[in-house]
Scaffold this active site. Structure first.
Site, PDB file in Angstrom:
ATOM      1  N   LYS A  15     -63.346 130.362  60.904  1.00  0.00           N
ATOM      2  CA  LYS A  15     -62.606 130.563  62.152  1.00  0.00           C
ATOM      3  C   LYS A  15     -61.151 130.068  62.040  1.00  0.00           C
ATOM      4  O   LYS A  15     -60.234 130.752  62.494  1.00  0.00           O
ATOM      5  CB  LYS A  15     -63.299 129.844  63.319  1.00  0.00           C
ATOM      6  CG  LYS A  15     -64.733 130.308  63.557  1.00  0.00           C
ATOM      7  CD  LYS A  15     -65.352 129.624  64.767  1.00  0.00           C
ATOM      8  CE  LYS A  15     -65.454 128.116  64.667  1.00  0.00           C
ATOM      9  NZ  LYS A  15     -66.396 127.606  63.639  1.00  0.00           N
ATOM     10  N   ARG A  90     -67.672 126.452  73.062  1.00  0.00           N
ATOM     11  CA  ARG A  90     -68.775 126.069  72.194  1.00  0.00           C
ATOM     12  C   ARG A  90     -70.060 125.838  72.980  1.00  0.00           C
ATOM     13  O   ARG A  90     -71.083 125.505  72.390  1.00  0.00           O
ATOM     14  CB  ARG A  90     -68.389 124.772  71.496  1.00  0.00           C
ATOM     15  CG  ARG A  90     -68.412 124.806  69.991  1.00  0.00           C
ATOM     16  CD  ARG A  90     -68.110 123.401  69.574  1.00  0.00           C
ATOM     17  NE  ARG A  90     -68.073 123.129  68.177  1.00  0.00           N
ATOM     18  CZ  ARG A  90     -67.053 123.344  67.356  1.00  0.00           C
ATOM     19  NH1 ARG A  90     -65.979 123.941  67.775  1.00  0.00           N
ATOM     20  NH2 ARG A  90     -67.118 122.964  66.110  1.00  0.00           N
ATOM     21  N   ARG A 127     -64.358 122.102  51.005  1.00  0.00           N
ATOM     22  CA  ARG A 127     -63.127 122.310  51.773  1.00  0.00           C
ATOM     23  C   ARG A 127     -62.233 121.071  51.734  1.00  0.00           C
ATOM     24  O   ARG A 127     -62.704 119.956  51.775  1.00  0.00           O
ATOM     25  CB  ARG A 127     -63.495 122.613  53.232  1.00  0.00           C
ATOM     26  CG  ARG A 127     -62.294 122.701  54.152  1.00  0.00           C
ATOM     27  CD  ARG A 127     -62.659 123.384  55.425  1.00  0.00           C
ATOM     28  NE  ARG A 127     -63.315 122.486  56.368  1.00  0.00           N
ATOM     29  CZ  ARG A 127     -63.646 122.845  57.610  1.00  0.00           C
ATOM     30  NH1 ARG A 127     -63.424 124.067  58.033  1.00  0.00           N
ATOM     31  NH2 ARG A 127     -64.239 121.992  58.410  1.00  0.00           N
ATOM     32  N   ARG A 160     -62.227 116.184  55.276  1.00  0.00           N
ATOM     33  CA  ARG A 160     -62.511 115.719  56.629  1.00  0.00           C
ATOM     34  C   ARG A 160     -63.749 114.826  56.623  1.00  0.00           C
ATOM     35  O   ARG A 160     -64.695 115.099  55.902  1.00  0.00           O
ATOM     36  CB  ARG A 160     -62.768 116.920  57.543  1.00  0.00           C
ATOM     37  CG  ARG A 160     -61.546 117.320  58.350  1.00  0.00           C
ATOM     38  CD  ARG A 160     -61.741 118.624  59.045  1.00  0.00           C
ATOM     39  NE  ARG A 160     -62.963 118.690  59.861  1.00  0.00           N
ATOM     40  CZ  ARG A 160     -63.303 119.754  60.578  1.00  0.00           C
ATOM     41  NH1 ARG A 160     -62.540 120.834  60.582  1.00  0.00           N
ATOM     42  NH2 ARG A 160     -64.411 119.756  61.283  1.00  0.00           N
ATOM     43  N   ARG A 171     -73.967 119.365  62.260  1.00  0.00           N
ATOM     44  CA  ARG A 171     -73.081 120.292  62.970  1.00  0.00           C
ATOM     45  C   ARG A 171     -73.725 121.669  63.068  1.00  0.00           C
ATOM     46  O   ARG A 171     -73.589 122.364  64.079  1.00  0.00           O
ATOM     47  CB  ARG A 171     -71.726 120.388  62.263  1.00  0.00           C
ATOM     48  CG  ARG A 171     -70.823 119.185  62.548  1.00  0.00           C
ATOM     49  CD  ARG A 171     -69.777 118.964  61.473  1.00  0.00           C
ATOM     50  NE  ARG A 171     -68.808 120.041  61.364  1.00  0.00           N
ATOM     51  CZ  ARG A 171     -68.101 120.296  60.261  1.00  0.00           C
ATOM     52  NH1 ARG A 171     -68.264 119.556  59.169  1.00  0.00           N
ATOM     53  NH2 ARG A 171     -67.239 121.274  60.242  1.00  0.00           N
TER      54      ARG A 171
HETATM   55  P1  ADP Z   1     -66.105 123.147  62.791  1.00  0.00           P
HETATM   56  O1  ADP Z   1     -66.054 124.394  63.625  1.00  0.00           O
HETATM   57  O2  ADP Z   1     -65.881 123.414  61.359  1.00  0.00           O
HETATM   58  O3  ADP Z   1     -67.303 122.275  63.052  1.00  0.00           O
HETATM   59  P2  ADP Z   1     -63.980 121.931  64.381  1.00  0.00           P
HETATM   60  O4  ADP Z   1     -62.716 121.388  63.826  1.00  0.00           O
HETATM   61  O5  ADP Z   1     -63.912 123.137  65.241  1.00  0.00           O
HETATM   62  O6  ADP Z   1     -64.908 122.187  63.129  1.00  0.00           O
HETATM   63  O7  ADP Z   1     -64.741 120.792  65.214  1.00  0.00           O
HETATM   64  C1  ADP Z   1     -64.900 119.483  64.730  1.00  0.00           C
HETATM   65  C2  ADP Z   1     -65.593 118.616  65.770  1.00  0.00           C
HETATM   66  O8  ADP Z   1     -64.786 118.553  66.959  1.00  0.00           O
HETATM   67  C3  ADP Z   1     -66.935 119.160  66.254  1.00  0.00           C
HETATM   68  O9  ADP Z   1     -67.987 118.753  65.422  1.00  0.00           O
HETATM   69  C4  ADP Z   1     -67.023 118.536  67.656  1.00  0.00           C
HETATM   70  O10 ADP Z   1     -67.374 117.172  67.583  1.00  0.00           O
HETATM   71  C5  ADP Z   1     -65.586 118.589  68.131  1.00  0.00           C
HETATM   72  N1  ADP Z   1     -65.281 119.839  68.891  1.00  0.00           N
HETATM   73  C6  ADP Z   1     -64.436 120.835  68.526  1.00  0.00           C
HETATM   74  N2  ADP Z   1     -64.384 121.807  69.457  1.00  0.00           N
HETATM   75  C7  ADP Z   1     -65.222 121.412  70.448  1.00  0.00           C
HETATM   76  C8  ADP Z   1     -65.615 121.992  71.693  1.00  0.00           C
HETATM   77  N3  ADP Z   1     -65.154 123.188  72.111  1.00  0.00           N
HETATM   78  N4  ADP Z   1     -66.513 121.305  72.461  1.00  0.00           N
HETATM   79  C9  ADP Z   1     -66.989 120.123  72.062  1.00  0.00           C
HETATM   80  N5  ADP Z   1     -66.668 119.534  70.911  1.00  0.00           N
HETATM   81  C10 ADP Z   1     -65.796 120.154  70.104  1.00  0.00           C
END
Ligand code: ADP
Ligand code: ZN
Length: 214
Positions: A15, A90, A127, A160, A171
């Site tokens: 994404k 999400r 990554r 990360r 996750r």
């Molecule tokens: P990925 O999609 O690879 O898991 P992100 O950078 O999008 O990585 O998200 C990292 C973390 O940030 C998630 O595991 C969550 O804890 C938090 N997060 C990101 N976007 C949201 C969201 N829309 N709602 C709740 N938590 C979020």
């Protein structure tokens, strides 16, 4: 009339990488909820500090924190033409909130990037991201020209904290349970298209360009 893209899919489906390419291509602002959260964390804001324990465990951050950050981004003049959403919504409740922010005449297309768990774990554990500009690398498929350093800005490449295997698995579980229901939600609205998330970036972009003819 704004043009908006929502990128949906499990962690590691691409994404962020696809989103930044589309953002460049179409001149739409990329909003990544994960990046917003990590910026807050770096700056040490109250929201960032509250979010940290959830992020470290691979759990979702409470809606009120994330929704406030995203809503603030969406009110910026840079969003006048539309946005590309990466990582938001999400949950079903976040999706309902986003529905209320978009105007009824806005175009909204959802691209679901699909990939299986083994592929995702492999991609995420290899990554690396630039510590200063956020550019995403993969040690095998998209390595930097100089080891450990960003091609764009020379910044340090780091892993990360949540890209470790046990957190990645968590996750993925959270994704299946709370985020995957959005696939049906948007399919019912007839705005969802499925694109493979495990191909080459170019192919993925071309596929999306065929679906979204702007
Ligand atoms: P990925 O999609 O690879 O898991 P992100 O950078 O999008 O990585 O998200 C990292 C973390 O940030 C998630 O595991 C969550 O804890 C938090 N997060 C990101 N976007 C949201 C969201 N829309 N709602 C709740 N938590 C979020
Ligand atoms: Zn960089």
């Amino acid at each position: 009339m704004k043009k908006n893209i929502i990128l949906l899919g499990p962690p590691g489906a691409g994404k962020g990488t696809v989103g930044s390419k589309l953002s460049e291509l179409w001149g739409l602002l990329l909003i990544s909820s994960g990046d917003l959260l990590r910026e807050h964390l770096k700056k040490g804001t109250d929201s960032g500090i509250r979010a940290k324990k959830y992020m470290d465990r691979g759990e979702l951050v409470p809606d009120d924190i994330v929704v406030a950050m995203v809503a603030k981004e969406m009110s910026k003049p840079l969003c006048a033409r539309g946005v590309i959403m990466d990582g938001f919504p999400r949950t079903l409740s976040q999706a309902a909130m986003l529905d209320r922010i978009f105007d009824s005449e806005d175009e909204v297309r959802v691209i679901y990037l699909e990939a299986d768990d083994d592929f995702l774990v492999n991609r995420l554990s290899l990554r690396r991201v630039c510590d200063s500009c956020g550019k995403i690398y993969h040690l095998v498929n998209l390595p930097p020209k100089r080891e450990g350093l960003c091609d764009l800005c020379g910044g340090k490449l780091v892993q990360r904290d949540d890209d470790r295997e046990e957190i990645i698995r968590r996750r993925l579980e959270v994704y299946r349970k709370l985020t995957a229901p959005l696939i049906e939600y948007y399919r019912d609205k007839e705005i969802l298209s499925v694109v493979p998330g495990n191909g080459r970036l170019e192919d993925t972009i071309n596929e999306i360009k065929k679906i979204v003819k702007w």
